[in-house]
Each structure stands twice: as C-alpha cells, then as structure tokens.
Design a protein around this motif. Structure first.
Motif, short mmCIF file in Angstrom:
data_model
loop_
_atom_site.label_atom_id
_atom_site.label_comp_id
_atom_site.label_asym_id
_atom_site.label_seq_id
_atom_site.Cartn_x
_atom_site.Cartn_y
_atom_site.Cartn_z
N LEU A 127 -46.81 7.94 -3.36
CA LEU A 127 -47.44 8.94 -2.49
C LEU A 127 -48.95 8.79 -2.49
CD1 LEU A 127 -45.35 12.10 -3.39
CD2 LEU A 127 -45.40 10.93 -1.19
N LEU A 128 -49.54 9.04 -1.32
CA LEU A 128 -50.99 9.01 -1.09
C LEU A 128 -51.58 7.60 -1.05
CD1 LEU A 128 -52.12 12.04 -3.30
CD2 LEU A 128 -51.55 12.03 -0.89
N ALA A 129 -50.87 6.61 -1.55
CA ALA A 129 -51.37 5.23 -1.46
C ALA A 129 -50.79 4.58 -0.21
CB ALA A 129 -50.98 4.43 -2.70
N LYS A 130 -51.62 3.81 0.47
CA LYS A 130 -51.18 3.20 1.73
C LYS A 130 -50.28 1.99 1.47
CE LYS A 130 -53.13 1.68 6.12
NZ LYS A 130 -54.34 1.23 6.82
N ASP A 131 -49.16 1.90 2.22
CA ASP A 131 -48.28 0.73 2.10
C ASP A 131 -49.04 -0.52 2.53
OD1 ASP A 131 -46.36 2.50 1.38
OD2 ASP A 131 -45.18 2.34 3.22
N LEU A 132 -48.73 -1.64 1.88
CA LEU A 132 -49.37 -2.91 2.24
C LEU A 132 -48.42 -3.72 3.11
CD1 LEU A 132 -50.96 -4.00 -1.17
CD2 LEU A 132 -52.03 -2.74 0.69
N THR A 133 -48.90 -4.24 4.22
CA THR A 133 -48.05 -5.07 5.09
C THR A 133 -48.80 -6.33 5.51
OG1 THR A 133 -48.80 -3.93 7.09
CG2 THR A 133 -46.80 -3.09 6.05
N LYS A 134 -48.04 -7.36 5.79
CA LYS A 134 -48.60 -8.61 6.31
C LYS A 134 -47.55 -9.27 7.19
CE LYS A 134 -51.19 -12.38 6.59
NZ LYS A 134 -52.53 -12.45 7.14
N SER A 135 -47.94 -9.64 8.42
CA SER A 135 -47.00 -10.26 9.35
C SER A 135 -47.48 -11.66 9.71
CB SER A 135 -46.89 -9.39 10.61
OG SER A 135 -45.82 -9.84 11.40
N LEU A 136 -46.55 -12.58 9.83
CA LEU A 136 -46.90 -13.98 10.10
C LEU A 136 -45.91 -14.55 11.11
CD1 LEU A 136 -48.85 -16.24 8.83
CD2 LEU A 136 -46.89 -16.87 7.45
N GLU A 137 -46.41 -15.24 12.11
CA GLU A 137 -45.52 -15.87 13.08
C GLU A 137 -45.23 -17.30 12.64
OE1 GLU A 137 -45.04 -16.93 17.84
OE2 GLU A 137 -46.97 -16.22 17.11
N PHE A 138 -43.97 -17.70 12.75
CA PHE A 138 -43.62 -19.11 12.54
C PHE A 138 -42.96 -19.63 13.80
CE2 PHE A 138 -40.07 -16.61 10.92
CZ PHE A 138 -38.94 -17.27 11.40
N ILE A 139 -42.94 -20.94 13.95
CA ILE A 139 -42.50 -21.56 15.20
C ILE A 139 -41.14 -22.23 15.01
CG2 ILE A 139 -43.06 -23.40 16.88
CD1 ILE A 139 -46.05 -22.80 16.14
N VAL A 140 -40.25 -22.00 15.96
CA VAL A 140 -38.92 -22.63 15.93
C VAL A 140 -38.84 -23.68 17.03
CG1 VAL A 140 -36.45 -22.23 16.32
CG2 VAL A 140 -37.74 -20.65 14.89
N GLU A 141 -38.36 -24.86 16.67
CA GLU A 141 -38.14 -25.93 17.65
C GLU A 141 -36.71 -26.45 17.50
OE1 GLU A 141 -41.09 -29.00 17.24
OE2 GLU A 141 -42.68 -27.77 18.11
N TYR A 142 -36.19 -27.03 18.58
CA TYR A 142 -34.83 -27.59 18.52
C TYR A 142 -34.83 -28.83 17.62
CZ TYR A 142 -33.78 -24.71 22.63
OH TYR A 142 -33.60 -23.67 23.49
N LYS A 143 -33.76 -28.93 16.81
CA LYS A 143 -33.59 -30.10 15.95
C LYS A 143 -32.96 -31.23 16.75
CE LYS A 143 -32.22 -30.78 11.15
NZ LYS A 143 -31.50 -30.12 10.04
N GLU A 144 -32.06 -30.84 17.63
CA GLU A 144 -31.41 -31.81 18.52
C GLU A 144 -31.08 -31.11 19.83
OE1 GLU A 144 -26.94 -31.35 16.69
OE2 GLU A 144 -28.26 -32.83 15.78
N GLN A 145 -30.87 -31.89 20.86
CA GLN A 145 -30.59 -31.33 22.18
C GLN A 145 -29.65 -32.28 22.91
OE1 GLN A 145 -34.18 -30.71 24.41
NE2 GLN A 145 -33.37 -28.99 25.55
N LYS A 146 -28.62 -31.71 23.53
CA LYS A 146 -27.66 -32.57 24.25
C LYS A 146 -28.35 -33.33 25.36
CE LYS A 146 -23.64 -29.60 23.43
NZ LYS A 146 -22.72 -28.63 24.05
N GLU A 147 -29.20 -32.61 26.09
CA GLU A 147 -29.84 -33.23 27.25
C GLU A 147 -31.16 -33.88 26.85
OE1 GLU A 147 -30.45 -32.03 31.91
OE2 GLU A 147 -29.65 -30.58 30.51
N LYS A 148 -31.28 -35.16 27.17
CA LYS A 148 -32.53 -35.86 26.87
C LYS A 148 -33.23 -36.22 28.18
CE LYS A 148 -31.16 -37.80 22.42
NZ LYS A 148 -30.08 -36.88 22.14
N ALA A 149 -34.53 -36.41 28.08
CA ALA A 149 -35.32 -36.73 29.28
C ALA A 149 -34.94 -38.11 29.81
CB ALA A 149 -36.81 -36.68 28.95
#
Length: 296
Positions: A127-149
């Motif tokens: 009580l009375l102490a402020k909660d500590l928070t930290k947010s971080l974005e991470f990136i997701v990429e496909y490992k494999e894909q059926k359709e290729k260029a």
C-alpha cells in the motif's frame, strides 16, 4: 527509488514461432524493496480500426472491430517477498506459442491494422507504494513460408491513350513512358528493382517518383472497409529528366511498416507500387502496380 527493467537475450529482438523468449527481469534499488510478487505478461494482438470515412457506413461492423488476441499468458517470476539493495537479475524463459486455433503473424505497424507483440513486467508493491512496470516490444517473423517469391517481370508502357480516370484527353501533352518492374512478387528482405525510360514528353517534367502504398482491409459479414495509405515516396529522377535515358528503380522495404502480404477472414494487408511522373504544372501521370511480398 526502485527501477524495473526487462532485457531480452537477443539484441535484435526478432523471434519466430516455437522459439524461447529468454531474458532477464532486472530490479535496481538503493534500499531493500518489499513487493507482492513480480509477473510477466506476454501479449500479441491484431488491432483493427476504421478510418473516419467508414465509421458511419456500418455501425454493427464498427462494434465488431475488437482486438484479435493471438498470444497471451501471464507468468509469475518472483513470489511476494523482499529484494535486497543493489542490482537483482531474475532470468526467465517463455515459449512463443499462439493461442489455440490461432497463428502468429509478422509484426506490422500500419494505420488501420496493427500487429504487435509485447512483454510487460510488473512488480506489485505494498500500500501507498507505486507498482513498477516496464513494457518492451519484440518482433515476430515467419520461420518458413509455403509461398516463396517467384520472379514475375512486369513490363509497362504509359501513353495518353492508356490513362484511366480522365474524361477529356484532348488537353494532355504527348508522352511515352516505358520500363519494367523486375518482379511483382518480392522477397521483403530484398529491394524492389526495375527501370523506367521517358521516351518523349512534350511537357517539362518536375520529378519522377516511386511510391510504396499499403492497402489495409478490415471487415466481417456486415461489410469491408478498404483504405490505401502511403508508406514512403522515393524520388528517382529530378527535374526535366533526359529523354531516352534508363532510370533505375531501387526501393528497400521498411521493416515494421511492411510485412508479407496477409489475408485472413477479418483483415487483409496488401501492397502496391505507384510510378508517379510529376509535370512542371503539378499534373501527375501515375501507373499502379499491385505487388506481393513474401518473407522468402
């Protein structure tokens, strides 16, 4: 004062489905810190929104646009207790698995479609102490894909007769613009390339530009809202360019603002290229090319 931080092992923060999200929760304080537990929340969601022009069209549809959660779990990394003064590092390892019947899409920051993955740390305080928070974005990429260029060259020829959306063509200058896109199917890791030649143009030219456009579609049974917005514009020719000269096209796809072409039941993310010749009187000659982006 106490500080909470999250550090991922991978410096580039790029992960693939099935990998382990590993890192440290770091707590720094000059004195002992009493807390009610430290939790990590891993979240992945697709946020959809309508452009202002679409809002009034279908109210039911507007209400149905809710964030689509594709990844979400909460992990307790420390039980309630006391953290000593100084620097404390708590390691964590979390598997990257989507929710049941969901799949992870690539990270994408658009205007009306946003696909984002975050890890958020939270330290509950007494009580009375402020909660500590930290947010971080991470990136997701496909490992494999059926359709290729696959290379799909697109030759083009633009003349007054080929222009659409113009009723009266009598006032148009005489011109002939030719060239080709090396491929309409592009690997997102490689640049878009091609060439353009201004054979002749009676009117003086101000600029030749290459424009990358995202076309985002949000929808459901009630209807679909489709909006095109510019991502970037690159000038490939300045001033009254030489006639008959081959002008190279070269455009790198920006990460986060592009992703492999995506089509689902609720939304689509597609891309187009516009070749724009700006005349001295600010009239535009534009040719549009739909392109397909893939990861491989």
């Amino acid at each position: 004062m106490a500080f909470l931080d999250i550090r991922l092992k991978k410096v580039n923060k790029i992960y693939h489905e099935g990998e382990v999200l590993a890192g440290l929760v770091v707590v720094q304080s000059k004195t002992d810190v009493q807390h009610q537990g430290i939790t990590l929340v891993v979240d992945g969601s697709v946020n959809l929104q309508l452009s202002s022009k679409s809002v009034g069209l279908f109210e039911a549809f507007y209400n149905s646009i809710k964030p689509i959660q594709i990844l979400n779990y909460v992990v307790n990394v420390a039980k309630p207790g006391k953290i000593p003064a100084g620097k404390t590092e708590i390691p964590f390892e979390l598997p990257l698995k989507p929710k049941v019947n969901k799949s992870l899409y690539e990270t994408y920051h658009g205007v009306f479609v946003n696909i984002q993955y975050t890890i958020k740390g939270e330290m509950k305080r007494p009580l009375l102490a402020k909660d500590l928070t930290k947010s971080l974005e991470f990136i997701v990429e496909y490992k494999e894909q059926k359709e290729k260029a696959q290379p799909k060259p697109v030759p083009f020829s633009i003349a007054p007769d080929s222009l659409q959306n113009i009723k009266d063509k009598s006032g148009l200058p005489r011109f002939s613009i030719k060239g080709k896109l090396d491929s309409a199917s592009c690997c997102i890791k490689n640049p878009l390339t091609g060439q353009v030649i201004i054979d002749y143009c009676d009117a003086p030219i101000k600029s030749v530009e290459l424009q990358l456009v995202r076309v985002e579609t949000c929808g459901c049974a009630e209807g679909y809202a489709r909006d095109a917005t510019e991502i970037q514009n690159i000038q490939i020719g300045e001033g009254d360019v030489c006639r008959g000269l081959t002008i190279p096209m070269y455009m790198v796809f920006p990460r986060l603002f592009t992703c492999p072409t995506l089509s689902t039941s609720n939304f689509k993310v597609e891309f187009e290229i516009n070749l724009v010749v700006v005349l001295q009187d600010d009239h535009l000659i534009t040719e549009n090319f739909p392109i397909k982006l893939t990861r491989f």
